[in-house]
Design an enzyme around this catalytic site. Structure first.
Site, short mmCIF file in Angstrom:
data_model
loop_
_atom_site.label_atom_id
_atom_site.label_comp_id
_atom_site.label_asym_id
_atom_site.label_seq_id
_atom_site.Cartn_x
_atom_site.Cartn_y
_atom_site.Cartn_z
N CYS A 125 -11.90 -98.63 -24.46
CA CYS A 125 -12.80 -99.29 -23.50
C CYS A 125 -12.04 -100.42 -22.78
CB CYS A 125 -14.06 -99.76 -24.21
SG CYS A 125 -15.40 -100.28 -23.10
N ASP A 183 -18.00 -89.88 -18.93
CA ASP A 183 -17.99 -91.34 -19.05
C ASP A 183 -18.47 -91.96 -17.73
OD1 ASP A 183 -17.44 -94.05 -19.30
OD2 ASP A 183 -15.44 -93.76 -20.13
N HIS A 214 -18.38 -91.93 -22.95
CA HIS A 214 -17.71 -93.19 -23.25
C HIS A 214 -17.88 -93.51 -24.73
CE1 HIS A 214 -15.91 -96.99 -22.08
NE2 HIS A 214 -16.80 -97.63 -22.82
#
Length: 245
Positions: A125, A183, A214
């Protein structure tokens, strides 16, 4: 390998940075991975990932990425309040401060008798972005970046022209970038932009897009994909054994 864990407060230009050190419980020297977390800092899934990597023969350093903005030891919950606080921290800390954090981590590695001095970076991330960003430092020999956010959008604070995408040509180490096709944080257009920039700058990189959402590596929550996570662990371990040998 068995793994031992300790905490270390590392001095940086912006204050002490709590860092969690995972390393093989065995004699000898090992290469190092700087592992950058999500906005939530060192949660239980992040700690488990660091332990897995260390068990394959690496010293793994997990810094508190927003140490300037929180009390030492802060871990944000995977809930709306934690997400809101983490995102506020993300947009409050300039990239230049992340750069000085990376240098402090590298300086620490150089001083440890259990490290070979070979250093790579990895993250998930925002941590995937920070792993990419860390590779601007010539000491970083390779970066494994899992669903890195905010590279394409230039949404993190920094001096003009010092955003990570614009600086891509300064990366000397090898890159691996992994994105989930589902994502929502990195659009198809954003992925194309990053790929085009790396191609234009003739960087040494590998690219993988998988059918995942994600945070598919996080072993808590409904987006976790165990099979893909295992694949990424295997690929990252092989990558770092090669580039940090």
């Amino acid at each position: 390998m068995l793994v031992t864990q300790q905490t270390q407060d590392i001095n940086t230009p912006t204050g002490p940075m709590r860092t969690y050190v995972y390393r093989p419980d065995a004699p000898g020297q090992f290469p190092c991975i700087l592992f950058y977390s999500e906005i939530f800092q060192q949660t239980a899934p992040i700690a488990r990932t660091a332990t897995i990597l260390a068990g394959h023969g690496f010293v793994v350093l997990v810094p508190e990425v927003f140490h300037e903005l929180n009390p030492i030891g802060t871990v944000l919950a995977y809930d709306d309040a934690g997400k809101d606080k983490g995102n506020a921290d993300k947009f409050a800390k300039p990239l230049e401060q992340h750069d000085s954090d990376t240098q402090a981590l590298i300086d620490f590695v150089r001083e440890q008798s259990y490290c070979t001095g070979k250093v790579g970076s990895m993250g998930v991330c925002i941590g995937g972005h920070l792993a990419y960003r860390a590779a601007l430092n010539p000491e970083i020999l390779g970066a494994f970046c899992l669903y890195p956010t905010d590279i394409h959008s230039n949404t993190l604070p920094c001096a003009y022209g010092n955003d990570s995408l614009s600086r891509s040509g300064d990366i000397q180490g090898e890159l691996v970038l992994v994105f989930g096709k589902q994502d929502p944080h990195v659009s198809p257009e954003g992925r194309v932009l990053i790929h085009q920039q790396l191609m234009a700058k003739n960087r040494n990189f590998s690219w993988l897009e998988v059918n995942a959402q994600h945070a598919f590596m996080r072993d808590e929550g409904e987006r976790y994909d165990p099979a893909l996570a295992l694949q990424m662990y295997q690929q990252s371990v092989a990558f770092f054994h090669r580039v940090l040998r």
